[in-house]
Structure formats: C-alpha cells, structure tokens
Design an enzyme around this catalytic site. Sequence first.
Site, PDB file in Angstrom:
ATOM      1  N   ASP A  86     -10.350   4.215   1.134  1.00 47.02           N
ATOM      2  CA  ASP A  86     -10.740   3.541   2.361  1.00 47.02           C
ATOM      3  C   ASP A  86     -11.092   5.145   3.376  1.00 47.02           C
ATOM      4  OD1 ASP A  86      -9.329   1.486   2.156  1.00 47.02           O
ATOM      5  OD2 ASP A  86      -7.300   1.906   2.777  1.00 47.02           O
ATOM      6  N   LYS A 146       0.666  -1.306   0.021  1.00 53.89           N
ATOM      7  CA  LYS A 146       0.209   0.049   0.049  1.00 53.89           C
ATOM      8  C   LYS A 146       0.843   1.364  -0.114  1.00 53.89           C
ATOM      9  CE  LYS A 146      -4.051  -0.614   2.218  1.00 53.89           C
ATOM     10  NZ  LYS A 146      -5.612  -0.024   3.124  1.00 53.89           N
TER      11      LYS A 146
HETATM   12  P1  NAP Z   1      -1.950  -2.094  11.664  1.00 52.23           P
HETATM   13  O1  NAP Z   1      -1.857  -0.338  11.311  1.00 52.23           O
HETATM   14  O2  NAP Z   1      -1.463  -2.902  11.950  1.00 52.23           O
HETATM   15  O3  NAP Z   1      -2.306  -0.500  12.751  1.00 52.23           O
HETATM   16  C1  NAP Z   1      -2.391  -1.570  13.921  1.00 52.23           C
HETATM   17  C2  NAP Z   1      -3.322  -0.927  15.160  1.00 52.23           C
HETATM   18  O4  NAP Z   1      -4.036  -1.762  16.213  1.00 52.23           O
HETATM   19  C3  NAP Z   1      -2.611   0.497  16.063  1.00 52.23           C
HETATM   20  O5  NAP Z   1      -2.692   1.538  16.316  1.00 52.23           O
HETATM   21  C4  NAP Z   1      -1.971  -1.113  17.432  1.00 52.23           C
HETATM   22  O6  NAP Z   1      -1.329  -0.051  18.252  1.00 52.23           O
HETATM   23  C5  NAP Z   1      -2.683  -1.270  17.451  1.00 52.23           C
HETATM   24  N1  NAP Z   1      -2.708  -2.174  18.265  1.00 52.23           N
HETATM   25  C6  NAP Z   1      -2.511  -3.345  17.381  1.00 52.23           C
HETATM   26  N2  NAP Z   1      -2.437  -4.449  18.575  1.00 52.23           N
HETATM   27  C7  NAP Z   1      -3.014  -3.556  20.111  1.00 52.23           C
HETATM   28  C8  NAP Z   1      -2.789  -4.344  21.359  1.00 52.23           C
HETATM   29  N3  NAP Z   1      -2.500  -5.425  21.921  1.00 52.23           N
HETATM   30  N4  NAP Z   1      -3.342  -3.429  22.230  1.00 52.23           N
HETATM   31  C9  NAP Z   1      -3.233  -1.658  21.872  1.00 52.23           C
HETATM   32  N5  NAP Z   1      -3.231  -1.206  20.332  1.00 52.23           N
HETATM   33  C10 NAP Z   1      -2.932  -2.493  19.284  1.00 52.23           C
HETATM   34  O7  NAP Z   1      -3.661  -2.091  10.989  1.00 52.23           O
HETATM   35  P2  NAP Z   1      -4.151  -0.877  10.454  1.00 52.23           P
HETATM   36  O8  NAP Z   1      -4.283  -1.583   8.463  1.00 52.23           O
HETATM   37  O9  NAP Z   1      -4.734   0.294  10.714  1.00 52.23           O
HETATM   38  O10 NAP Z   1      -5.545  -1.918  10.293  1.00 52.23           O
HETATM   39  C11 NAP Z   1      -6.570  -2.213  12.148  1.00 52.23           C
HETATM   40  C12 NAP Z   1      -7.349  -3.182  11.954  1.00 52.23           C
HETATM   41  O11 NAP Z   1      -8.711  -1.973  11.111  1.00 52.23           O
HETATM   42  C13 NAP Z   1      -7.706  -3.859  11.447  1.00 52.23           C
HETATM   43  O12 NAP Z   1      -8.234  -4.956  12.369  1.00 52.23           O
HETATM   44  C14 NAP Z   1      -7.794  -3.785  10.143  1.00 52.23           C
HETATM   45  O13 NAP Z   1      -8.930  -5.321   9.639  1.00 52.23           O
HETATM   46  C15 NAP Z   1      -8.828  -3.038   9.943  1.00 52.23           C
HETATM   47  N6  NAP Z   1      -9.378  -2.125   8.980  1.00 52.23           N
HETATM   48  C16 NAP Z   1     -10.400  -2.137   8.175  1.00 52.23           C
HETATM   49  C17 NAP Z   1     -11.072  -2.069   6.872  1.00 52.23           C
HETATM   50  C18 NAP Z   1     -12.466  -2.234   6.891  1.00 52.23           C
HETATM   51  O14 NAP Z   1     -12.503  -1.190   5.754  1.00 52.23           O
HETATM   52  N7  NAP Z   1     -13.210  -2.210   7.970  1.00 52.23           N
HETATM   53  C19 NAP Z   1      -9.984  -1.386   6.625  1.00 52.23           C
HETATM   54  C20 NAP Z   1      -8.881  -1.335   7.064  1.00 52.23           C
HETATM   55  C21 NAP Z   1      -8.667  -2.115   8.212  1.00 52.23           C
HETATM   56  P3  NAP Z   1       0.518   0.275  17.924  1.00 52.23           P
HETATM   57  O15 NAP Z   1       0.768   0.951  17.236  1.00 52.23           O
HETATM   58  O16 NAP Z   1       0.572   1.039  19.391  1.00 52.23           O
HETATM   59  O17 NAP Z   1       1.241  -1.186  17.582  1.00 52.23           O
END
Ligand code: NAP
Length: 278
Positions: A107, A70
């Site tokens: 998004d 991405k």
């Molecule tokens: P990412 O870049 O890996 O970010 C993950 C986020 O979750 C960060 O803020 C991280 O905090 C936090 N996190 C992970 N484990 C944690 C824990 N144990 N305790 C506290 N915070 C935690 O992932 P992303 O791409 O942003 O995606 C995040 C979520 O959104 C995923 O579940 C994904 O499937 C979903 N999503 C959905 C859509 C949709 O269309 N509905 C689109 C995009 C993403 P840290 O920075 O501290 O690690």
Amino acid sequence: MSDVKIPLAGVIGSPVAHSKSPALHGAWLKRYGIAGHYVPLDIAQGDLAEALQLLPKMGFVGVNVTIPHKETVLALADIVTDRASLIGAANTLIFRKDGKIHADNTDGYGFIENLRVGAPGWKPPAGPAAVIGAGGAARAVLASLLDVGVKEVRIANRTRARAEALQTEFGNRVKVYDWVHAGNMMEGAATVVNTTSLGMVGKPDFRVPLDGLEADAVVTDLVYAPLRTAFLQKAEEMGCVTVDGLGMLLHQAVPGFERWFGQRPEVDDELRQLVLNA
Ligand code: NAP
C-alpha cells in the site's frame, strides 16, 4: 494432454464482491497474454488458516488480502517483510515453491508511486507532510512518507488517541494535532493527504477547513469514489497540484502481479478507465 500448471491468484476477504482487483489483474493477464486467472475468494474469518493451507495445493501462486484479514494473515505467514510488520498488516501474499507463505504490504509503495507519477515535481523532503486520519490506510501512508525522507509528518484524527498511538510507534518525526486544528497543520506542508473515508460516496462530507493549505502543496486523497473529491476540487481551486486515489490502488497491485506471473505490469490511462468502469 499438457501438465503445464496454469497459475492462479486472487483476492481473499469478506465481502469481496466489491473488489476492483479481479478487473485490474484480469486486464493485465489479457494484455500480456498470460495463461492465468485471478478470482475473488470470499473467505470467512474462521476459515482463513485452512484456506491458506489449501490454496497453494490448488495451484494458487499468491493472493491479495483485504478486510477483514489484513492483520490476521501476519500471524499465519512464515515470512513477513519489514514494511508489512511496521504497518501491522499485509495486502499481498506469495505462496513460495518451498511451501512458505511470504507476506508483504504494498500500500505504501502504491501511495508513493502514485504521487511520483501524478505529481512529477513532488519532493518529499521539501517540507512537512499533513496526514488527515489515523486508520489502517494512514499507517501505510505514514510509514512510506517517513521512508522516502519526509522529515516531519503531522497527523490529526477525530479520535486523537489513534493518532497518538501512531506517534508512539513511529517516533518523534510524527506530530499530533487536534482534530479541530487539522486545517492549521497544513500550514507550510509540502504534502497533504486525506486518509479518512470522508468524502467517499455514501460517507459523510469532507468538511476539514483548508485554512492553512498553501498553493505549492501537493494534495492527494485516498478516496477514489468519486475520483475528483470535494477535497481535491477545493485544493485545486487554491492552486495546488492534486493527485486522485485511484492510482494508489493500481500501483499497489504491481509488485504482486510481477511476483505471481513473472511480468512487471504497466499502469496507464487505459487501465484506469477499465478499472473505473468495472
Ligand atoms: P479505517 O481503518 O476504518 O479508518 C477510517 C479513518 O477515517 C479513521 O481515521 C477515522 O477516524 C476516519 N473517519 C471515519 N469517519 C469519520 C468521520 N465521520 N469524521 C471524521 N473522521 C472519520 O479505514 P482505512 O482502511 O484506513 O481506509 C480509509 C479510506 O481510505 C477509505 O475510504 C478507503 O477506501 C481508502 N483507501 C484507499 C486506498 C487506495 O488504494 N486508494 C487504499 C486503502 C484505503 P476515527 O479513528 O476517529 O474513527
């Protein structure tokens, strides 16, 4: 023999087997009787540049982009939309007839459209937004909330530095809260969003206290597996209007499909069921 070209599109990533995009776009192609195909394309990081050169020559009109490409695709595109460069990532590429690659990020569009459809009474400027998390998805959420007129976006992330980086980039309408105060930042918020992976199947539970959450807030979760997350269930019990994350996935796909296949597709319950069962 006909020389009419059948348009091809797909999703590039690695891995891509889990992607729901082929089921989603395949359903639309069938619904609108379009002679086209949408396929998953597992492309390793080192092969990305070559793949982007070859795909248009093979009849591809564009692709969706997922992890880990991405961010990398931005440098390989000829034209990058403002929203994609602001977010720092693209999820939709259009291979133009003049040979140029156009990169966009839909998004944020999907996120806002999902809220508009799921919570018709939602008014972005009604009050601050509280965003939990500061990862890749949070960037799109933040940019789109600011774009639709939310005056203040509060953000709390386990790793505070990531939230601060977003504040530096997006400006002083963004306020950073400590992770331990994530519950307090919901006080007076009109919109509350979980952008972390907490609460997703196979991930740790969502344990952020909802002490500040008020009944007139619109609450949404980007996690859509499960569809009714514990966060949304608790918010609903507190009287909030809640919107699940599946709609974001469906709506973000609309602009790409329209550009590639010339038909603006509808998001409806039939499509939701189909993608859920995929
Ligand atoms: P990412 O870049 O890996 O970010 C993950 C986020 O979750 C960060 O803020 C991280 O905090 C936090 N996190 C992970 N484990 C944690 C824990 N144990 N305790 C506290 N915070 C935690 O992932 P992303 O791409 O942003 O995606 C995040 C979520 O959104 C995923 O579940 C994904 O499937 C979903 N999503 C959905 C859509 C949709 O269309 N509905 C689109 C995009 C993403 P840290 O920075 O501290 O690690």
